[in-house]
Design an enzyme around this catalytic site. Structure first.
Site, short mmCIF file in Angstrom:
data_model
loop_
_atom_site.label_atom_id
_atom_site.label_comp_id
_atom_site.label_asym_id
_atom_site.label_seq_id
_atom_site.Cartn_x
_atom_site.Cartn_y
_atom_site.Cartn_z
N LYS A 1 7.67 0.26 -0.02
CA LYS A 1 7.93 -0.51 1.19
C LYS A 1 8.60 -1.83 0.81
O LYS A 1 8.29 -2.42 -0.23
CB LYS A 1 6.61 -0.75 1.92
CG LYS A 1 6.74 -1.40 3.30
CD LYS A 1 5.37 -1.51 3.95
CE LYS A 1 5.43 -2.13 5.33
NZ LYS A 1 4.08 -2.21 5.97
N SER B 1 3.58 -0.28 10.42
CA SER B 1 4.86 -0.86 10.04
C SER B 1 5.49 -0.18 8.82
O SER B 1 6.64 -0.44 8.48
CB SER B 1 4.68 -2.34 9.72
OG SER B 1 3.77 -2.52 8.63
N SER C 1 -1.21 0.25 9.22
CA SER C 1 0.22 0.48 8.99
C SER C 1 0.55 1.51 7.93
O SER C 1 1.72 1.78 7.68
CB SER C 1 0.90 -0.84 8.63
OG SER C 1 0.95 -1.69 9.75
#
Length: 488
Positions: free
Chosen positions: A86, A161, A185
């Site tokens: 990420k 996210s 997330s």
């Protein structure tokens, strides 16, 4: 989606690693297959928008180095395995933008501990993935670089996210990816994309090099194409880190050994608050099928209560923005990242932050500043912290009553269409079953338990602090028991 995946004929990441060590496969081929798969599914901005940055030349250089070490009987647990990170996890080889214009093009001078441990284990980082800006969102619609699309149906969100990492694994680019968790997330996008997502105990994995959103909630988590991939990934990155004072000095077991554990004698709690009358009947049916599978393996399923659950969302959306308003104060145009000119120092701050931050980040900074302001601190932030203690007490009582694990839906619905949740509060409710584990710091994971009209459903397993081993034991057992039913 059709096409070859980076693992080739290997069953999972561990099998691919063994093939590389034996010489029946090469790291170069594994990395080339991963990069080819990214191109095939159009993982860039012109397609699914999964990957924000790549360094193919560096990935191939690392792969050649991994193959060169093969003759020395390497012990690296992820030798030659491609992984995705990420874009809020620091790397020195690609940008770390956090999905924000304010950090566009920023390259960190140091790497996150999780990144370094992956590299030390022989893993090869092939890309940085898209995300909601500064991890604030539940759909990856709030990235400054455009939304990520769900590989299962590009008309739908992948969750957030960490939607880019979840979509990367679901699309077959890699079998392992790292994301971050503040309120669900990792688990929520794992559920939406039909993969496995693990949030460890707070303190189990170092946060050093993870760009902070809400420091008392943030954690690095792991996505896997199956339970074994996730177990392998977590084992590599877990453990005490001198660079993070919140990391715990607790032994890290080999989670993959949990695959052989029996479910006999296991007591699994079914929290009634997570199965409300409003829950989609098809979602309920998939969860009950999973619980029946665990019963058939010898586990006892017991109804339990977490009475303060309804307060988790409002508590989270006081504490998280409050911490975010403090953490994001450092992005001011002075130290690094975007800098715009303005009328004096204050004008520069205002111009930089107004242009650099998107609407969701701005909304949360303003909310956080408000609840921490004089006259409102006691009414909101202090009260939220008190209720957070009550939530933790709910969990403590359940686990001390003889319950080993809890099982719940991961999300109240399957993946939704882009733009379907324009009301911020409606979007926040996507995390209604996941935020509590972050607030109390317990480990939790999501794994596929079926589909509704072709869309994945995730089941959530929650354990007591630092009991990831037992959580993985149940996940392995449930994955085997459901078999192909977990994906249809």
């Amino acid at each position: 989606m059709s096409g070859t995946s980076p693992q080739g004929d290997a069953a999972n990441a561990a099998a691919l690693r063994e093939s590389i060590v034996r010489g029946t496969e090469t790291a170069v081929h594994a990395v080339n297959a991963s990069l080819h798969r990214a191109d095939e599914v159009r993982a860039g901005a012109d397609g699914l928008n999964i990957v924000l940055s790549r360094d193919d030349a560096d990935a191939r250089r690392q792969a050649n180095a991994a193959d060169a070490r093969r003759a020395d009987a390497p012990t690296e647990a992820l030798l030659g395995i491609p992984v995705l990170l990420k874009d809020n996890i620091a790397t020195v080889t690609m940008s770390t933008s956090c999905g924000s214009r304010i950090l566009e093009g920023y390259v960190s001078p140091f790497e996150a501990t999780a990144t370094r441990r992956l590299r030390d284990a022989g893993a090869i980082v092939v890309g940085k993935t898209n995300m909601d800006e500064f991890a604030m969102g539940s759909s990856t619609e709030h990235s400054a670089f455009g939304p990520t699309k769900n590989p299962i149906d590009p008309r739908l969100v992948p969750g957030g996210s960490s939607g880019g990492s979840a979509a990367g694994v679901a699309a077959g680019i890699t079998r392992i990816a790292l994301g971050s968790e503040t309120g669900g997330s990792v688990r929520q996008p794992a559920a939406f994309c039909g993969v496995v997502g693990v949030k460890p105990t707070y303190g189990r994995v170092s946060r050093y090099g993870l760009v902070a959103f809400a420091s008392s909630l943030d954690q690095i988590g792991v996505f896997g194409a199956d339970v074994d991939d996730a177990a392998l990934g977590l084992r590599v990155i877990a453990g005490r880190d001198a660079l993070d004072s919140t990391s715990a000095d607790v032994p890290v077991p080999d989670y993959r050994q949990a695959s052989g554990e029996s479910m006999r004698g296991m007591v699994i709690g079914r929290p009634t608050e997570y199965f409300p009358a409003t829950l989609d009947p098809q979602m309920l049916e998939r969860c009950e099928r999973a619980l029946d599978a665990l019963r058939a393996l010898g586990a006892e399923v017991r109804d339990v209560s977490l009475p303060h659950t309804e307060l988790a969302i409002p508590v989270y959306y006081i504490i998280a923005p409050a911490e975010a308003s403090s953490n994001l104060a450092r992005f001011d145009g002075v130290r690094y990242g975007l800098r715009l000119t303005g009328d004096g120092l204050r004008g520069m701050y205002e111009a930089t932050r107004s242009r650099g931050f998107g609407p969701e980040v701005t909304r949360r900074i303003m909310l956080g500043t408000y609840v921490l302001s004089a006259g409102y601190y006691d009414a909101y932030y202090r009260k939220a912290m008190q209720v957070r203690s009550l939530l933790a007490e709910d969990f403590r009582k359940v686990f001390e009553s003889g319950v080993h694990l809890m099982f719940t839906p991961t999300t109240p619905s399957t993946a939704f269409a882009f733009g379907a949740k324009s009301d911020p509060y409606d979007m926040y409710l996507s995390d209604i079953f996941t935020v509590t584990a972050n607030l109390v710091g317990t480990p939790a994971m999501s794994l596929p338990i079926g589909r509704i009209q072709g869309l994945p459903v995730g089941g959530q397993i929650i354990a007591s602090h630092f009991d990831e081993y037992r959580m993985f034991a149940a996940a392995y057992a449930l994955e085997r028991a459901l078999g192909e039913e977990a994906h249809r």
